[in-house]
Design a protein around this motif. Structure first.
Motif, mmCIF file in Angstrom:
data_model
loop_
_atom_site.group_PDB
_atom_site.id
_atom_site.type_symbol
_atom_site.label_atom_id
_atom_site.label_comp_id
_atom_site.label_asym_id
_atom_site.label_seq_id
_atom_site.Cartn_x
_atom_site.Cartn_y
_atom_site.Cartn_z
ATOM 1 N N PHE A 35 0.833 -1.202 0.000
ATOM 2 C CA PHE A 35 0.000 0.000 0.000
ATOM 3 C C PHE A 35 0.870 1.255 0.000
ATOM 4 O O PHE A 35 0.681 2.156 -0.827
ATOM 5 C CB PHE A 35 -0.923 0.019 1.232
ATOM 6 C CG PHE A 35 -2.270 -0.583 0.988
ATOM 7 C CD1 PHE A 35 -3.259 0.126 0.329
ATOM 8 C CD2 PHE A 35 -2.564 -1.865 1.425
ATOM 9 C CE1 PHE A 35 -4.504 -0.424 0.101
ATOM 10 C CE2 PHE A 35 -3.806 -2.432 1.203
ATOM 11 C CZ PHE A 35 -4.777 -1.705 0.544
ATOM 12 N N ASN A 178 -6.472 0.679 -4.915
ATOM 13 C CA ASN A 178 -5.568 1.751 -4.503
ATOM 14 C C ASN A 178 -4.626 2.151 -5.638
ATOM 15 O O ASN A 178 -4.370 3.344 -5.863
ATOM 16 C CB ASN A 178 -4.757 1.298 -3.283
ATOM 17 C CG ASN A 178 -3.887 2.402 -2.714
ATOM 18 O OD1 ASN A 178 -4.328 3.518 -2.507
ATOM 19 N ND2 ASN A 178 -2.622 2.091 -2.465
ATOM 20 N N ASP A 182 -4.951 6.089 -6.921
ATOM 21 C CA ASP A 182 -3.844 7.022 -6.667
ATOM 22 C C ASP A 182 -3.574 7.947 -7.853
ATOM 23 O O ASP A 182 -3.623 9.175 -7.699
ATOM 24 C CB ASP A 182 -2.581 6.242 -6.292
ATOM 25 C CG ASP A 182 -2.478 6.000 -4.794
ATOM 26 O OD1 ASP A 182 -3.462 6.277 -4.077
ATOM 27 O OD2 ASP A 182 -1.425 5.514 -4.338
ATOM 28 N N THR A 200 -5.787 5.678 -0.584
ATOM 29 C CA THR A 200 -5.544 4.630 0.411
ATOM 30 C C THR A 200 -6.741 4.453 1.323
ATOM 31 O O THR A 200 -7.164 3.323 1.609
ATOM 32 C CB THR A 200 -4.289 4.973 1.244
ATOM 33 O OG1 THR A 200 -3.149 5.007 0.386
ATOM 34 C CG2 THR A 200 -4.064 3.939 2.335
ATOM 35 N N SER A 203 -9.681 2.772 -0.617
ATOM 36 C CA SER A 203 -9.428 1.360 -0.922
ATOM 37 C C SER A 203 -9.480 0.511 0.343
ATOM 38 O O SER A 203 -9.972 -0.624 0.321
ATOM 39 C CB SER A 203 -8.076 1.201 -1.617
ATOM 40 O OG SER A 203 -7.019 1.671 -0.809
#
Length: 213
Positions: A35, A178, A182, A200, A203
């Motif tokens: 992540f 994610n 992003d 983040t 997700s």
């Protein structure tokens, strides 16, 4: 039955049982690490200041993730026990109390650490722009901390019942979302470093919802 997966595993050899349980669990843990790597990758495309800020924020983020394991570890121990006993009522009660405890604990951590996140990066004498971006990312992450803690606890509950593959798949889905959100938030919506933080949070919220379902 709730322990159908556990029964299947108990019928395998010890080596097969260890492999079938361990590999998905290890993959889930790796996904958790990735992540921040994904966020770092896309943030590095913005500039060196934001990259430095993300590096500084990562230490604070991992401390928060580590605190979330307090309730998760307790949950998997109790769930495993109830599953082994084949005590369905006790198991469901344990799940409910684990989720309630996680919710309360996440609120406490958010309350305690939010003021700290507003100051800690200045206490470490980071350059003002770097500290500002670190604070920005961390406070957004903190706002969605309940989803992070809930996803961890639900993952450990499902593992405790004997299913390690399902949490791995959900973590993979969350990670994939994610990776998509992003760049969309950062570059398309021009949110900069905030976009990575929101990606983040969203997700992980999706992952927590899927785990609970």
């Amino acid at each position: 039955m709730l322990w159908q997966d556990r029964d299947k595993i108990s019928e395998q050899s010890i080596i097969q049982s260890l492999v079938s349980l361990a590999i998905p669990a290890v993959m889930s843990t790796m996904f958790s690490v990735i992540f921040e790597i994904i966020d770092m990758y896309w943030i590095s495309r913005i500039g060196s200041v934001q990259t430095a800020a993300m590096s500084a924020a990562s230490f604070f983020i991992w401390m928060l993730r580590g605190l979330g394991l307090i309730t998760s570890t307790g949950a998997i121990a109790l769930v495993s026990r109830r599953t082994g006993e084949k005590n369905e009522k006790g198991l469901l009660e344990t799940v409910v109390y684990s989720l309630i405890s996680t919710f309360i604990f996440s609120i406490i951590i958010m309350t305690v650490f939010f003021p700290l996140a507003l100051r800690v990066f200045h206490w470490t004498n980071l350059e003002s722009r770097v500290g500002g971006f670190s604070e920005e990312y961390t406070t957004i992450f903190l706002s969605g901390l309940i989803f992070v803690f809930m996803m961890n606890t639900c993952e450990y509950i499902i593992r405790g019942i004997g299913n390690t593959r399902l949490p791995m798949m959900i973590m993979g889905i969350s990670l994939g979302v994610n990776a998509i959100l992003d760049p969309v938030f950062i570059f398309v919506f021009k949110m900069g470093m905030k976009g990575a933080a929101y990606g983040t949070v969203f997700s992980e919220a999706l992952g927590a919802t899927l785990m609970m379902v």
